[in-house]
Structures are given as structure tokens and as C-alpha cells.
Design a protein around this motif. Structure first.
Motif, PDB file in Angstrom:
ATOM      1  N   ASP A  10       0.851  -1.182   0.000  1.00 27.52           N
ATOM      2  CA  ASP A  10       0.000   0.000   0.000  1.00 27.52           C
ATOM      3  C   ASP A  10       0.891   1.237   0.000  1.00 27.52           C
ATOM      4  O   ASP A  10       1.718   1.399   0.893  1.00 27.52           O
ATOM      5  CB  ASP A  10      -0.891  -0.004   1.246  1.00 27.52           C
ATOM      6  CG  ASP A  10      -1.869   1.152   1.254  1.00 27.52           C
ATOM      7  OD1 ASP A  10      -2.356   1.534   0.177  1.00 27.52           O
ATOM      8  OD2 ASP A  10      -2.143   1.674   2.340  1.00 27.52           O
ATOM      9  N   PRO A  11       0.745   2.130  -0.995  1.00 28.95           N
ATOM     10  CA  PRO A  11       1.525   3.366  -0.944  1.00 28.95           C
ATOM     11  C   PRO A  11       0.964   4.274   0.150  1.00 28.95           C
ATOM     12  O   PRO A  11      -0.234   4.366   0.338  1.00 28.95           O
ATOM     13  CB  PRO A  11       1.325   3.978  -2.328  1.00 28.95           C
ATOM     14  CG  PRO A  11       0.050   3.396  -2.819  1.00 28.95           C
ATOM     15  CD  PRO A  11      -0.086   2.046  -2.180  1.00 28.95           C
ATOM     16  N   ASN A  12       1.838   4.909   0.878  1.00 28.18           N
ATOM     17  CA  ASN A  12       1.415   5.760   1.987  1.00 28.18           C
ATOM     18  C   ASN A  12       1.931   7.170   1.753  1.00 28.18           C
ATOM     19  O   ASN A  12       3.123   7.392   1.654  1.00 28.18           O
ATOM     20  CB  ASN A  12       1.974   5.206   3.294  1.00 28.18           C
ATOM     21  CG  ASN A  12       1.755   6.157   4.434  1.00 28.18           C
ATOM     22  OD1 ASN A  12       0.845   6.970   4.409  1.00 28.18           O
ATOM     23  ND2 ASN A  12       2.594   6.085   5.427  1.00 28.18           N
ATOM     24  N   ASN A  13       1.022   8.118   1.656  1.00 25.47           N
ATOM     25  CA  ASN A  13       1.450   9.505   1.473  1.00 25.47           C
ATOM     26  C   ASN A  13       1.416  10.296   2.776  1.00 25.47           C
ATOM     27  O   ASN A  13       1.445  11.513   2.771  1.00 25.47           O
ATOM     28  CB  ASN A  13       0.624  10.196   0.390  1.00 25.47           C
ATOM     29  CG  ASN A  13      -0.844  10.268   0.742  1.00 25.47           C
ATOM     30  OD1 ASN A  13      -1.269   9.783   1.774  1.00 25.47           O
ATOM     31  ND2 ASN A  13      -1.621  10.867  -0.132  1.00 25.47           N
ATOM     32  N   ALA A  14       1.359   9.609   3.894  1.00 30.23           N
ATOM     33  CA  ALA A  14       1.499  10.210   5.228  1.00 30.23           C
ATOM     34  C   ALA A  14       0.557  11.402   5.433  1.00 30.23           C
ATOM     35  O   ALA A  14       0.988  12.543   5.599  1.00 30.23           O
ATOM     36  CB  ALA A  14       2.946  10.606   5.485  1.00 30.23           C
ATOM     37  N   GLU A  44       6.019   6.361   0.926  1.00 30.25           N
ATOM     38  CA  GLU A  44       6.606   5.067   1.283  1.00 30.25           C
ATOM     39  C   GLU A  44       5.617   3.956   0.957  1.00 30.25           C
ATOM     40  O   GLU A  44       4.415   4.160   1.008  1.00 30.25           O
ATOM     41  CB  GLU A  44       6.931   5.041   2.780  1.00 30.25           C
ATOM     42  CG  GLU A  44       7.897   6.143   3.185  1.00 30.25           C
ATOM     43  CD  GLU A  44       8.023   6.280   4.680  1.00 30.25           C
ATOM     44  OE1 GLU A  44       9.090   5.948   5.204  1.00 30.25           O
ATOM     45  OE2 GLU A  44       7.034   6.713   5.310  1.00 30.25           O
ATOM     46  N   VAL A  45       6.146   2.794   0.641  1.00 36.86           N
ATOM     47  CA  VAL A  45       5.305   1.637   0.364  1.00 36.86           C
ATOM     48  C   VAL A  45       5.312   0.738   1.599  1.00 36.86           C
ATOM     49  O   VAL A  45       6.369   0.350   2.090  1.00 36.86           O
ATOM     50  CB  VAL A  45       5.799   0.854  -0.873  1.00 36.86           C
ATOM     51  CG1 VAL A  45       4.976  -0.405  -1.075  1.00 36.86           C
ATOM     52  CG2 VAL A  45       5.740   1.735  -2.110  1.00 36.86           C
ATOM     53  N   LEU A  46       4.118   0.464   2.109  1.00 35.52           N
ATOM     54  CA  LEU A  46       3.983  -0.422   3.268  1.00 35.52           C
ATOM     55  C   LEU A  46       3.670  -1.825   2.792  1.00 35.52           C
ATOM     56  O   LEU A  46       2.840  -2.018   1.906  1.00 35.52           O
ATOM     57  CB  LEU A  46       2.866   0.070   4.183  1.00 35.52           C
ATOM     58  CG  LEU A  46       3.026   1.480   4.734  1.00 35.52           C
ATOM     59  CD1 LEU A  46       1.817   1.843   5.583  1.00 35.52           C
ATOM     60  CD2 LEU A  46       4.295   1.592   5.528  1.00 35.52           C
ATOM     61  N   ASP A  47       4.323  -2.798   3.391  1.00 38.84           N
ATOM     62  CA  ASP A  47       4.013  -4.195   3.101  1.00 38.84           C
ATOM     63  C   ASP A  47       4.257  -5.012   4.364  1.00 38.84           C
ATOM     64  O   ASP A  47       4.601  -4.462   5.414  1.00 38.84           O
ATOM     65  CB  ASP A  47       4.812  -4.717   1.903  1.00 38.84           C
ATOM     66  CG  ASP A  47       6.314  -4.680   2.124  1.00 38.84           C
ATOM     67  OD1 ASP A  47       6.765  -4.655   3.288  1.00 38.84           O
ATOM     68  OD2 ASP A  47       7.053  -4.663   1.127  1.00 38.84           O
ATOM     69  N   LYS A  53       7.249  -2.210  11.850  1.00 38.66           N
ATOM     70  CA  LYS A  53       8.242  -1.218  12.256  1.00 38.66           C
ATOM     71  C   LYS A  53       7.843   0.199  11.860  1.00 38.66           C
ATOM     72  O   LYS A  53       8.507   1.153  12.239  1.00 38.66           O
ATOM     73  CB  LYS A  53       9.592  -1.543  11.613  1.00 38.66           C
ATOM     74  CG  LYS A  53      10.169  -2.886  12.036  1.00 38.66           C
ATOM     75  CD  LYS A  53      11.462  -3.160  11.310  1.00 38.66           C
ATOM     76  CE  LYS A  53      11.085  -3.697   9.939  1.00 38.66           C
ATOM     77  NZ  LYS A  53      12.178  -4.155   9.118  1.00 38.66           N
ATOM     78  N   TYR A  54       6.771   0.362  11.101  1.00 38.56           N
ATOM     79  CA  TYR A  54       6.394   1.664  10.561  1.00 38.56           C
ATOM     80  C   TYR A  54       5.783   2.569  11.636  1.00 38.56           C
ATOM     81  O   TYR A  54       4.995   2.124  12.457  1.00 38.56           O
ATOM     82  CB  TYR A  54       5.400   1.496   9.408  1.00 38.56           C
ATOM     83  CG  TYR A  54       5.116   2.789   8.697  1.00 38.56           C
ATOM     84  CD1 TYR A  54       6.044   3.331   7.833  1.00 38.56           C
ATOM     85  CD2 TYR A  54       3.947   3.488   8.926  1.00 38.56           C
ATOM     86  CE1 TYR A  54       5.810   4.541   7.194  1.00 38.56           C
ATOM     87  CE2 TYR A  54       3.698   4.699   8.292  1.00 38.56           C
ATOM     88  CZ  TYR A  54       4.643   5.213   7.427  1.00 38.56           C
ATOM     89  OH  TYR A  54       4.402   6.406   6.810  1.00 38.56           O
ATOM     90  N   ASP A  55       6.165   3.834  11.627  1.00 42.58           N
ATOM     91  CA  ASP A  55       5.625   4.816  12.568  1.00 42.58           C
ATOM     92  C   ASP A  55       4.216   5.214  12.118  1.00 42.58           C
ATOM     93  O   ASP A  55       4.056   6.045  11.223  1.00 42.58           O
ATOM     94  CB  ASP A  55       6.532   6.039  12.620  1.00 42.58           C
ATOM     95  CG  ASP A  55       6.000   7.144  13.519  1.00 42.58           C
ATOM     96  OD1 ASP A  55       5.006   6.910  14.250  1.00 42.58           O
ATOM     97  OD2 ASP A  55       6.579   8.245  13.479  1.00 42.58           O
ATOM     98  N   LEU A  56       3.192   4.618  12.719  1.00 42.75           N
ATOM     99  CA  LEU A  56       1.815   4.894  12.322  1.00 42.75           C
ATOM    100  C   LEU A  56       1.385   6.325  12.668  1.00 42.75           C
ATOM    101  O   LEU A  56       0.358   6.792  12.195  1.00 42.75           O
ATOM    102  CB  LEU A  56       0.862   3.877  12.953  1.00 42.75           C
ATOM    103  CG  LEU A  56       1.017   2.443  12.443  1.00 42.75           C
ATOM    104  CD1 LEU A  56       0.058   1.510  13.176  1.00 42.75           C
ATOM    105  CD2 LEU A  56       0.802   2.355  10.946  1.00 42.75           C
ATOM    106  N   GLY A  57       2.192   7.039  13.441  1.00 39.11           N
ATOM    107  CA  GLY A  57       1.917   8.436  13.739  1.00 39.11           C
ATOM    108  C   GLY A  57       1.988   9.320  12.497  1.00 39.11           C
ATOM    109  O   GLY A  57       1.461  10.424  12.482  1.00 39.11           O
ATOM    110  N   LYS A  58       2.648   8.824  11.434  1.00 44.22           N
ATOM    111  CA  LYS A  58       2.694   9.562  10.169  1.00 44.22           C
ATOM    112  C   LYS A  58       1.404   9.389   9.387  1.00 44.22           C
ATOM    113  O   LYS A  58       1.104  10.174   8.509  1.00 44.22           O
ATOM    114  CB  LYS A  58       3.838   9.048   9.295  1.00 44.22           C
ATOM    115  CG  LYS A  58       5.214   9.257   9.839  1.00 44.22           C
ATOM    116  CD  LYS A  58       6.210   8.695   8.847  1.00 44.22           C
ATOM    117  CE  LYS A  58       7.596   8.619   9.373  1.00 44.22           C
ATOM    118  NZ  LYS A  58       8.496   8.001   8.381  1.00 44.22           N
ATOM    119  N   LEU A  59       0.668   8.342   9.700  1.00 39.65           N
ATOM    120  CA  LEU A  59      -0.489   7.945   8.902  1.00 39.65           C
ATOM    121  C   LEU A  59      -1.820   8.149   9.620  1.00 39.65           C
ATOM    122  O   LEU A  59      -2.810   8.527   9.004  1.00 39.65           O
ATOM    123  CB  LEU A  59      -0.330   6.472   8.511  1.00 39.65           C
ATOM    124  CG  LEU A  59      -1.428   5.797   7.723  1.00 39.65           C
ATOM    125  CD1 LEU A  59      -1.583   6.464   6.366  1.00 39.65           C
ATOM    126  CD2 LEU A  59      -1.117   4.331   7.527  1.00 39.65           C
TER     127      LEU A  59
END
Length: 74
Positions: A10-14, A44-47, A53-59
Motif C-alpha cells: 500500500d503506498p502511503n502519502n502520510a 513510502e510503500v507499506l508491506d 516497524k512503521y511509525d503509524l503516527g505519520k499515517l
């Protein structure tokens, strides 16, 4: 709605990070300070290999907060 395990990428544009950048830029402009003419987060691309490890605070907004819809003035 939670994260679905069958999603491969999933592409993430934060979106939350974009809002923070917009507010920071608005404040700099109002204070007549130098500001970046173009600013955006890295997409960033999430998979499954990096989601844990991804900082969900950006999303996602902080816990307990949500979008509030308001009518815009005419």
C-alpha cells in the motif's frame, strides 16, 4: 476497520504528516518568516515486511482524535 492481512502493498502519502507540514508552513507564512515553497513527505510503500516497524503516527491521528467536518464560510 483494521489493517487487513491479505493486503500485499500500500503506498502511503502520510496524511497526518502532510497536515503537520501544512500547519507549519501556514505559521511561517503568517509570521513572515522564510519557508519552503514546496514541501511534502516521502511516499513510502507499506508491506508485510515493514508494517510492524512503521511509525503509524505519520499515517493515523493521535488516539482519541478524529476528523471534524465544518462548513466553509461563503
Amino acid at each position: 476497520m483494521g489493517l487487513r492481512r491479505e493486503t500485499s502493498t500500500d503506498p502511503n502519502n502520510a496524511t497526518i504528516l502532510q497536515a503537520r507540514i501544512a500547519i507549519d508552513l501556514a505559521i511561517l507564512i503568517l509570521e513572515k518568516k522564510t519557508y519552503a515553497k514546496k514541501a511534502s513527505p516521502v511516499i513510502e510503500v507499506l508491506d508485510s515486511s515493514n508494517l510492524a516497524k512503521y511509525d503509524l503516527g505519520k499515517l493515523l491521528p493521535p488516539k482519541g482524535q478524529r476528523m471534524q467536518e465544518q462548513e466553509l464560510p461563503d
